[in-house]
Every structure is written in C-alpha cells, then in structure tokens.
Design a protein around this motif. Structure first.
Motif, PDB file in Angstrom:
ATOM      1  N   ARG A 131     -12.474 103.410   7.250  1.00  0.00           N
ATOM      2  CA  ARG A 131     -11.577 104.227   6.322  1.00  0.00           C
ATOM      3  C   ARG A 131     -12.400 105.424   5.396  1.00  0.00           C
ATOM      4  O   ARG A 131     -11.883 106.040   4.605  1.00  0.00           O
ATOM      5  CB  ARG A 131     -10.752 103.326   5.371  1.00  0.00           C
ATOM      6  CG  ARG A 131      -9.809 101.959   5.943  1.00  0.00           C
ATOM      7  CD  ARG A 131      -8.799 102.788   6.798  1.00  0.00           C
ATOM      8  NE  ARG A 131      -8.142 101.718   7.156  1.00  0.00           N
ATOM      9  CZ  ARG A 131      -8.497 100.694   8.372  1.00  0.00           C
ATOM     10  NH1 ARG A 131      -9.505 101.056   8.827  1.00  0.00           N
ATOM     11  NH2 ARG A 131      -7.479  99.956   8.761  1.00  0.00           N
ATOM     12  N   SER A 141      -0.812 108.642   4.043  1.00  0.00           N
ATOM     13  CA  SER A 141       0.022 107.519   4.606  1.00  0.00           C
ATOM     14  C   SER A 141       0.469 106.615   3.421  1.00  0.00           C
ATOM     15  O   SER A 141      -0.590 106.194   2.578  1.00  0.00           O
ATOM     16  CB  SER A 141      -0.464 106.738   5.472  1.00  0.00           C
ATOM     17  OG  SER A 141       0.254 105.559   5.715  1.00  0.00           O
ATOM     18  N   ASN A 143       1.250 103.434   4.142  1.00  0.00           N
ATOM     19  CA  ASN A 143       0.963 102.157   4.757  1.00  0.00           C
ATOM     20  C   ASN A 143      -0.191 101.736   3.882  1.00  0.00           C
ATOM     21  O   ASN A 143      -1.297 102.105   4.026  1.00  0.00           O
ATOM     22  CB  ASN A 143       0.675 102.360   6.087  1.00  0.00           C
ATOM     23  CG  ASN A 143       0.579 101.085   6.918  1.00  0.00           C
ATOM     24  OD1 ASN A 143      -0.123  99.887   6.303  1.00  0.00           O
ATOM     25  ND2 ASN A 143       1.412 100.731   8.045  1.00  0.00           N
ATOM     26  N   SER A 146      -3.612 101.613   5.784  1.00  0.00           N
ATOM     27  CA  SER A 146      -4.209 102.805   6.444  1.00  0.00           C
ATOM     28  C   SER A 146      -5.369 103.256   5.462  1.00  0.00           C
ATOM     29  O   SER A 146      -6.094 104.247   5.988  1.00  0.00           O
ATOM     30  CB  SER A 146      -3.070 104.136   6.332  1.00  0.00           C
ATOM     31  OG  SER A 146      -2.749 104.271   4.622  1.00  0.00           O
ATOM     32  N   HIS A 198      -4.540 108.951  12.482  1.00  0.00           N
ATOM     33  CA  HIS A 198      -3.892 109.559  11.007  1.00  0.00           C
ATOM     34  C   HIS A 198      -2.329 110.399  11.300  1.00  0.00           C
ATOM     35  O   HIS A 198      -1.815 110.624  10.479  1.00  0.00           O
ATOM     36  CB  HIS A 198      -4.773 110.445  10.783  1.00  0.00           C
ATOM     37  CG  HIS A 198      -4.819 111.928  11.385  1.00  0.00           C
ATOM     38  ND1 HIS A 198      -5.483 112.148  12.546  1.00  0.00           N
ATOM     39  CD2 HIS A 198      -4.314 112.993  11.013  1.00  0.00           C
ATOM     40  CE1 HIS A 198      -5.336 113.249  12.760  1.00  0.00           C
ATOM     41  NE2 HIS A 198      -4.796 114.044  12.037  1.00  0.00           N
ATOM     42  N   ILE A 231      -2.112 105.068  15.881  1.00  0.00           N
ATOM     43  CA  ILE A 231      -1.256 105.058  14.902  1.00  0.00           C
ATOM     44  C   ILE A 231      -0.033 104.441  15.173  1.00  0.00           C
ATOM     45  O   ILE A 231       0.662 103.720  14.417  1.00  0.00           O
ATOM     46  CB  ILE A 231      -0.813 106.582  14.734  1.00  0.00           C
ATOM     47  CG1 ILE A 231      -0.123 106.362  13.204  1.00  0.00           C
ATOM     48  CG2 ILE A 231       0.254 107.176  15.889  1.00  0.00           C
ATOM     49  CD1 ILE A 231       0.336 107.816  12.792  1.00  0.00           C
ATOM     50  N   TYR A 234      -1.072 100.864  13.631  1.00  0.00           N
ATOM     51  CA  TYR A 234      -0.943 101.512  11.990  1.00  0.00           C
ATOM     52  C   TYR A 234      -1.667 102.496  11.741  1.00  0.00           C
ATOM     53  O   TYR A 234      -2.652 102.720  12.552  1.00  0.00           O
ATOM     54  CB  TYR A 234      -1.104 100.168  11.392  1.00  0.00           C
ATOM     55  CG  TYR A 234      -2.325  99.554  11.277  1.00  0.00           C
ATOM     56  CD1 TYR A 234      -3.480 100.246  10.866  1.00  0.00           C
ATOM     57  CD2 TYR A 234      -2.589  98.206  11.894  1.00  0.00           C
ATOM     58  CE1 TYR A 234      -4.960  99.416  10.812  1.00  0.00           C
ATOM     59  CE2 TYR A 234      -3.741  97.801  11.849  1.00  0.00           C
ATOM     60  CZ  TYR A 234      -4.875  98.426  11.252  1.00  0.00           C
ATOM     61  OH  TYR A 234      -6.144  97.839  11.264  1.00  0.00           O
ATOM     62  N   PRO A 235      -1.309 103.317  10.818  1.00  0.00           N
ATOM     63  CA  PRO A 235      -2.000 104.561  10.584  1.00  0.00           C
ATOM     64  C   PRO A 235      -3.194 104.090   9.845  1.00  0.00           C
ATOM     65  O   PRO A 235      -3.270 103.336   9.269  1.00  0.00           O
ATOM     66  CB  PRO A 235      -0.981 105.441   9.727  1.00  0.00           C
ATOM     67  CG  PRO A 235      -0.078 104.286   8.919  1.00  0.00           C
ATOM     68  CD  PRO A 235       0.102 103.234  10.099  1.00  0.00           C
ATOM     69  N   THR A 236      -4.265 105.123  10.159  1.00  0.00           N
ATOM     70  CA  THR A 236      -5.628 104.954   9.637  1.00  0.00           C
ATOM     71  C   THR A 236      -6.073 106.352   9.051  1.00  0.00           C
ATOM     72  O   THR A 236      -6.287 107.109   9.790  1.00  0.00           O
ATOM     73  CB  THR A 236      -6.557 104.278  10.448  1.00  0.00           C
ATOM     74  OG1 THR A 236      -6.098 103.131  11.262  1.00  0.00           O
ATOM     75  CG2 THR A 236      -8.148 103.864   9.908  1.00  0.00           C
TER      76      THR A 236
END
Length: 304
Positions: A131, A141, A143, A146, A198, A231, A234-236
């Motif tokens: 990250r 995000s 989340n 993320s 992303h 994504i 999950y979003p990063t």
C-alpha cells in the motif's frame, strides 16, 4: 510426544535466504544488496540470465507481506525449474527480489518456532508495503483493505508513498531495469490478478494481460487458477502492480499461490494466520505454479 512444528517443512528466514543465494550461484547469477530493511536486514537482489541490457527484463518479487512464505517458495521452484532449461534464461534478463519484507518473515518464523500465533504482514515500522507505492491519480477507497492511515491497521499505507526502505529498494530496482514483465508472488487463493487494483476502469492492455494469464492457466493444469482484475478481489491504493504498469508500461501481475488446507481444522492451526496463508502441502502447491509461470514468461518474451 512432541507436537509437530506449526511451520511444518517451511524454512526459517536464514535457511530461506541461504537457499536463494545458493540457487543464484548454481544458475550463474550475481547477488547484490538492493538496500536494507527497517531493521537492517539485507534486501537481496539476484540478476540471472542475459547480461545484455537490451534483453527483455523480467522482475520477480515475493514476500512483500511477511506471512506469505509460500509465495517465495513457489518463486524458488520456478527459478530452479527455469535453470534446468537455459533457453529462456539465455535470452532474458531476470531480476529477482525474493524476500522484500525480511523483518516480518524473521519475526513470524521465530514466533512459530515457539508455538505462537504469527500474523505480521507489515514491515517492522507497521506499514503494509503493498500500500506504500505511489498512488495512481487521485484514487481513493473507503474499503478498509485498500489502505489505511491508522497505524494499528494491518493495511497501514505509511506516512507517504515510498516512505519505507523496502519499497524504496523495489522502486529503485524497477526504475533501473524498467521491466517489460513483473510478477509478484503472494498468498493465497490460486488467483492471477492484473491491474487495475485502484480502479474499475478497463486496463488499456487488457488483451495482452488475458493472453499472458491464459498461458499461465494452460500450463498450470494440476490446480485451477482463476483470472481476475485485481480490484475484483478488493481495491488497493498504492499497489506495486498498478505503479509498475502506469509508470513503466510493465505488464505486471500478481500470482496468489495456494489455497486453504484441510488441516486447518486442527485448532492450533485454525487460529493462526500463518497457517491460513501457507498450506502444509508445499510440494503440490509450488510444483503446479512453476509451469504456469514459465508458460507466461515464455509468451511474454516471445512478444505475446
């Protein structure tokens, strides 16, 4: 009767480090330090294959998350297999950083050796290294997976991009070699992930990513791997693959190695995050990934 070790047949940090140094030597490669970790451990870089700077370059990384040891073992198996067939190595420059987060790995293996829970994902300063790369555009995000600014979060993104010595080292190597292909080895899920992480925007080189992913899936026949945009998991924000793709035009993918082990029903393993990330059945897991990676690499070098 002594209970079996929680880490099974997985090597300790010093053992894994030495295995990589020995393998690089056997393959005629060179070793160097790309930098030092937050606690001063070496960040090894191994250069294998073609010496010609104009040759296509592949960047391979593993253990950016300290608990995902199976990823580095799968990468090791891939390189050992590659070394038995010199055709690809003779025409390709391969740069390997197999232990990006040695501090967390050392801490996890020490805890496992004492029968303790091992769950250190971040580096020694509490930053999730995947990250901590420069974010693309103004991506945000909500989340929690993320990336978080809260220091207690397992996904803490750090005070600013490239704040950590480990990400600085990876970024410096990438900036030097400008890889045409990059593969990051993680755990788990038997997944092959491509950018973007992303954004849900379609990657402009989606057909190329799909061709490479299909080459992997076609060669890794013993265990089924699924192909997904990152994504969709999950979003990063601050993801290495997104940064490589956006900055250097690198075709960058993540290989999520392994799946849940039925032996997790043992209570000692069920509540230990390391055991979720790293199946006891090492051999079948990594021997299946290696042909997939080699098939993908061969297609990429051929211009696929």
């Amino acid at each position: 009767m002594r209970r079996p070790a929680l880490h099974g047949d997985y090597p300790s940090y010093p053992e894994l480090e030495q295995r990589w140094r020995d393998l690089a030597s056997r393959l005629g490669g060179t070793e160097s330090q790309a930098g030092q970790s937050a606690e001063g451990r070496p960040l090894w870089r191994f250069d294998l294959g073609a010496r010609d700077a104009s040759a296509p370059t592949i960047l391979l990384t593993a253990l950016i998350h300290g608990g995902e040891l199976i990823g580095s073992i799968a990468l090791f198996e891939t390189m050992a297999t590659l070394g038995r067939s010199s055709a690809l190595l003779s025409s390709t420059r391969v740069v390997v950083m197999p232990i990006v987060n040695p501090d967390a790995l050392a801490a996890n293996m020490e805890r496992l050796g004492r029968g303790r829970i091992a769950c250190q994902r971040r580096n020694a300063r509490g930053v999730d290294l995947n990250r901590n790369f420069p974010r693309i555009g103004k991506a945000r995000s909500w989340n929690p997976l993320s990336g978080s600014r809260f220091r207690w979060s397992p996904y803490h993104l750090g005070p600013h991009p490239l704040s950590e010595p480990e990400t600085q080292a990876v970024a410096a190597v990438a900036s030097e070699v400008r890889p045409s292909l990059a593969l990051g080895f993680h755990s788990f899920g038997n997944l092959l992930l491509y950018p973007w992480a992303h954004s849900r925007t379609r990657n402009p080189r989606l057909p190329a990513y799909h061709r490479l992913a299909q080459a992997f899936v076609g060669a890794a026949t013993a265990i089924t791997y699924r192909i997904r945009q990152a994504i969709d998991l999950y979003p990063t924000i601050g993801d290495l693959d997104d940064w490589l793709d956006s900055t250097f035009g690198t075709l960058a993918l993540t290989v999520e190695v392994g799946s849940l082990d039925r032996r997790l029903w043992n209570p000692r393993r069920l509540f230990n995050p390391f055991c979720w990330m790293n199946p006891l059945a090492i051999g079948p897991t990594v021997s299946n990934a290696a042909p997939g990676v080699l098939g993908l690499m061969q297609l990429a070098v051929a211009g696929g």
